[in-house]
Motif scaffolding. Structure first.
Motif, PDB file in Angstrom:
ATOM      1  N   THR A  51       0.864  -1.176   0.000  1.00  0.00           N
ATOM      2  CA  THR A  51       0.000   0.000   0.000  1.00  0.00           C
ATOM      3  C   THR A  51       0.900   1.225   0.000  1.00  0.00           C
ATOM      4  N   GLY A  52       0.322   2.378   0.145  1.00  0.00           N
ATOM      5  CA  GLY A  52       1.092   3.611   0.035  1.00  0.00           C
ATOM      6  C   GLY A  52       2.327   3.666   0.906  1.00  0.00           C
ATOM      7  N   MET A  53       2.153   3.441   2.206  1.00  0.00           N
ATOM      8  CA  MET A  53       3.286   3.545   3.129  1.00  0.00           C
ATOM      9  C   MET A  53       3.710   2.200   3.714  1.00  0.00           C
ATOM     10  N   VAL A  54       3.063   1.123   3.310  1.00  0.00           N
ATOM     11  CA  VAL A  54       3.392  -0.197   3.847  1.00  0.00           C
ATOM     12  C   VAL A  54       3.860  -1.092   2.702  1.00  0.00           C
ATOM     13  N   LYS A  55       5.094  -1.587   2.819  1.00  0.00           N
ATOM     14  CA  LYS A  55       5.682  -2.430   1.789  1.00  0.00           C
ATOM     15  C   LYS A  55       6.027  -3.798   2.384  1.00  0.00           C
ATOM     16  N   TYR A  56       5.911  -4.803   1.541  1.00  0.00           N
ATOM     17  CA  TYR A  56       6.174  -6.172   1.984  1.00  0.00           C
ATOM     18  C   TYR A  56       7.328  -6.752   1.163  1.00  0.00           C
ATOM     19  N   VAL A  57       8.328  -7.278   1.855  1.00  0.00           N
ATOM     20  CA  VAL A  57       9.471  -7.860   1.177  1.00  0.00           C
ATOM     21  C   VAL A  57       9.678  -9.288   1.671  1.00  0.00           C
ATOM     22  N   LYS A  58      10.369 -10.064   0.860  1.00  0.00           N
ATOM     23  CA  LYS A  58      10.690 -11.438   1.235  1.00  0.00           C
ATOM     24  C   LYS A  58      11.953 -11.840   0.483  1.00  0.00           C
ATOM     25  N   ILE A  59      12.871 -12.475   1.189  1.00  0.00           N
ATOM     26  CA  ILE A  59      14.102 -12.927   0.553  1.00  0.00           C
ATOM     27  C   ILE A  59      14.338 -14.398   0.883  1.00  0.00           C
ATOM     28  N   LYS A  60      15.034 -15.062  -0.008  1.00  0.00           N
ATOM     29  CA  LYS A  60      15.511 -16.407   0.296  1.00  0.00           C
ATOM     30  C   LYS A  60      16.788 -16.281   1.113  1.00  0.00           C
ATOM     31  N   SER A  61      16.833 -16.981   2.238  1.00  0.00           N
ATOM     32  CA  SER A  61      18.017 -16.978   3.093  1.00  0.00           C
ATOM     33  C   SER A  61      18.903 -18.165   2.736  1.00  0.00           C
ATOM     34  N   GLN A  62      20.107 -17.876   2.274  1.00  0.00           N
ATOM     35  CA  GLN A  62      21.023 -18.962   1.951  1.00  0.00           C
ATOM     36  C   GLN A  62      21.477 -19.675   3.217  1.00  0.00           C
TER      37      GLN A  62
END
Length: 553
Positions: free
Chosen positions: A191-202
């Motif tokens: 949304t405008g001020m809320v971002k969602y991230v996800k990464i693969k952890s080696q």
């Protein structure tokens, strides 16, 4: 007269035992079938539960799974195929129930239901091959995790005859995975001020022998400018799902509305706030440390996730601009991360944290007590409480909560409950690959060898005291502890011990605070607005000359 008294006692005892005996003699059986159209192999924990009334429309009997909720009985099974039937009987030693066993069920008409918690096999790098519920975005909840199975809720006679149920429903993922997406740690729309991230952890993938991911929910400040640098508050705690950090955007209470107005007005410090999605087979959070059973979550967060966040959102990559905070589980996490990575973070604000000193593991002294469940006074035994209200009324005991977790997960520490995750985080790996139990889960008898491991690795007060000469200078001004002196889980007892040590430090003095508030329960007793203002002032005090300008102050 004496003989008559003993006869009366004997009669009462036989009468009290009669319901259990009758239920067992009746041959009460639960049969749960795997649907004929099921594909593949089914492994995991079958739960059967009953309740006094049918749930309201749209609800489930398993919605009332709790220490003080409906009775539940569990059995772990492997290798099931379509059409197979799982049987539970009172005489089956693999079935464990709470708050009663299957042969003790009072006969009557009840709402019944079955829930199947699906397990995945993990072949870890340490050689352990174990089973547990893989996360598919359910945040460590057995009743929310996609692909778990359940039956219809229905009325049935319990305590005699046979109850037959079929696992005809599957908890849905609820959306279609896009190309490149995985369901682990969930997927949410920005949304405008809320971002969602996800990464693969080696690091975690190498440990677990399969792809492992870490997610984060990122709250950006008002008028966020990608060309400007921002300090970051890492707010630790339980699974946040799609909720914004600090409950931004939620409504329904004055505190929510006040914080929304504060953040939207631009009065808040120019700061990013991050919560972490790190559900796993043991719990809804990893506890943010490296552990023998969960793997290198601490290093994964510090060396993989945080650099990614700093690069993506142009955060200030310096210790003074990385703050930690959290309550309860998040309180312990934020304290542990500051201690284990003292040069990486610039300050921590733990609120009502889990036990930081195992002399007060809730109300158990692991070093001196022999049994966790009872205080032995010789002629009498007193049950140790686990939860109370702020008036002192006991809500449930340690034994009750542990036995409830056994019903959910069995004798291995995979119940996804509070006591199980502590054993998974703090303890060594047992010979079978699962966490070594710090006490016998049935009797409560404490294993001092496991306690010794806990002390060496995760007694935070012991760690500070043993390493203060080297650690202390790195912690000056960084520790700020808050809690209530009537904490509902007795966590104030641990905070007292940590506070006593910190107040005794002189070379160097820690220059922080540890405060408990009178007549306050499980709370840090501070608003999100005041917490952010305090953290901002701390950053200005200990940061560079332009820290106030960076923070918009």
């Amino acid at each position: 007269m004496k003989g008559l008294a003993w006869l009366l006692i004997l009669c009462l005892a036989l009468t009290a035992a009669a319901p259990a005996a009758m239920a067992e003699e009746s041959g009460f059986t639960v049969e749960v079938s795997v649907p004929q159209d099921f594909e593949g192999e089914l492994n995991g924990r079958l739960l059967f539960m009953f309740d006094a009334q049918m749930p309201e429309e749209g609800g489930q009997v398993f919605d009332n799974l709790d220490v003080t909720g409906c009775p539940v009985f569990g059995k772990t099974v492997y290798g099931l195929k379509a059409g197979d039937v799982i049987t539970m009987t009172a005489g089956d030693p693999e079935v464990y129930g709470y708050p009663m066993q299957l042969g003790e069920v009072p006969q009557g008409e009840y709402a019944v239901q079955a829930l199947f918690v699906r397990y995945t096999q993990f072949n870890r790098a340490d050689g352990a091959s174990i089973w547990g519920m893989a996360d598919h975005g359910g945040g460590g909840s057995i009743t929310d995790n996609p692909y778990n199975l359940y039956s219809d809720a229905q009325m049935a006679t319990v305590g005699s005859g046979t109850v037959r149920l079929s696992l005809t429903h599957e908890i849905p993922l609820g959306y279609e995975l896009q190309e490149g997406q995985v369901d682990q740690q969930g997927n949410y729309e920005d949304t405008g001020m809320v971002k969602y991230v996800k990464i693969k952890s080696q690091l975690l993938s190498d440990f677990w022998g399969c792809d492992m991911y870490i997610g984060a929910n990122v709250l950006l400040p008002k008028d966020y400018d990608a060309a400007k640098e921002y300090p970051v508050l890492y707010y630790q705690g339980h699974w946040p799902g799609g909720n914004a950090p600090l409950n931004y955007g939620r409504t329904g209470s004055e505190s929510y509305e006040a914080f929304n107005a504060y953040w939207d007005s631009g009065e808040a410090p120019d700061m990013i706030v991050v919560t972490i999605r790190d559900a796993n087979m043991y719990y809804d959070t990893s506890y943010s440390v490296n552990s023998a059973n969960l793997g290198p979550w601490g290093d994964a967060i510090v060396t993989e996730l945080i650099p990614y966040i700093e690069d993506t959102f142009n955060a200030v990559g310096e210790p003074w601009a990385r703050a930690l905070a959290g309550g309860s589980t998040g309180g312990w996490e934020s304290m542990a991360m500051q201690l284990f990575y003292p040069d990486f973070f610039g300050g921590t604000w733990p609120m009502c944290p889990d036990g930081m000193d195992f002399h007060a593991y809730q109300i158990v002294n692991l070093y001196e007590d022999d049994n966790a469940y009872y205080i032995d006074n010789g002629w009498t035994q007193v049950a140790r409480p686990s939860s109370r209200d702020t008036l002192g009324n006991v809500r449930w005991t340690i034994e009750q909560e542990n036995h409830w977790e056994i019903a959910l997960g069995g004798l291995d520490a995979v119940s996804l409950g509070q006591w199980a995750i502590w054993e998974a985080v703090y303890g060594p790996v047992d010979e079978d690959g699962y966490p070594a139990r710090v006490w016998d889960p049935i009797t409560g008898d404490i294993d001092k060898d496991v306690v010794a491991y806990w002390q060496e690795h995760f007694d935070l007060n012991h760690y500070m005291q043993a390493n203060w000469e080297e650690l202390g200078p790195k912690l000056v001004g960084k520790i700020h502890l808050r809690g209530g002196d009537m904490d509902n889980y007795y966590l104030n007892l641990s905070q007292y011990l940590v506070g006593d040590f910190l107040e005794s430090t002189t070379q160097p003095a820690y220059e922080g605070y540890s405060v408990t508030f009178p007549r306050v329960g499980h709370s840090g007793n501070i608003s999100n607005q005041d917490l952010l203002e305090e953290i901002a002032q701390h950053m200005i005090q200990y940061g560079p000359e332009n820290a106030a300008q960076i923070l918009g102050r």
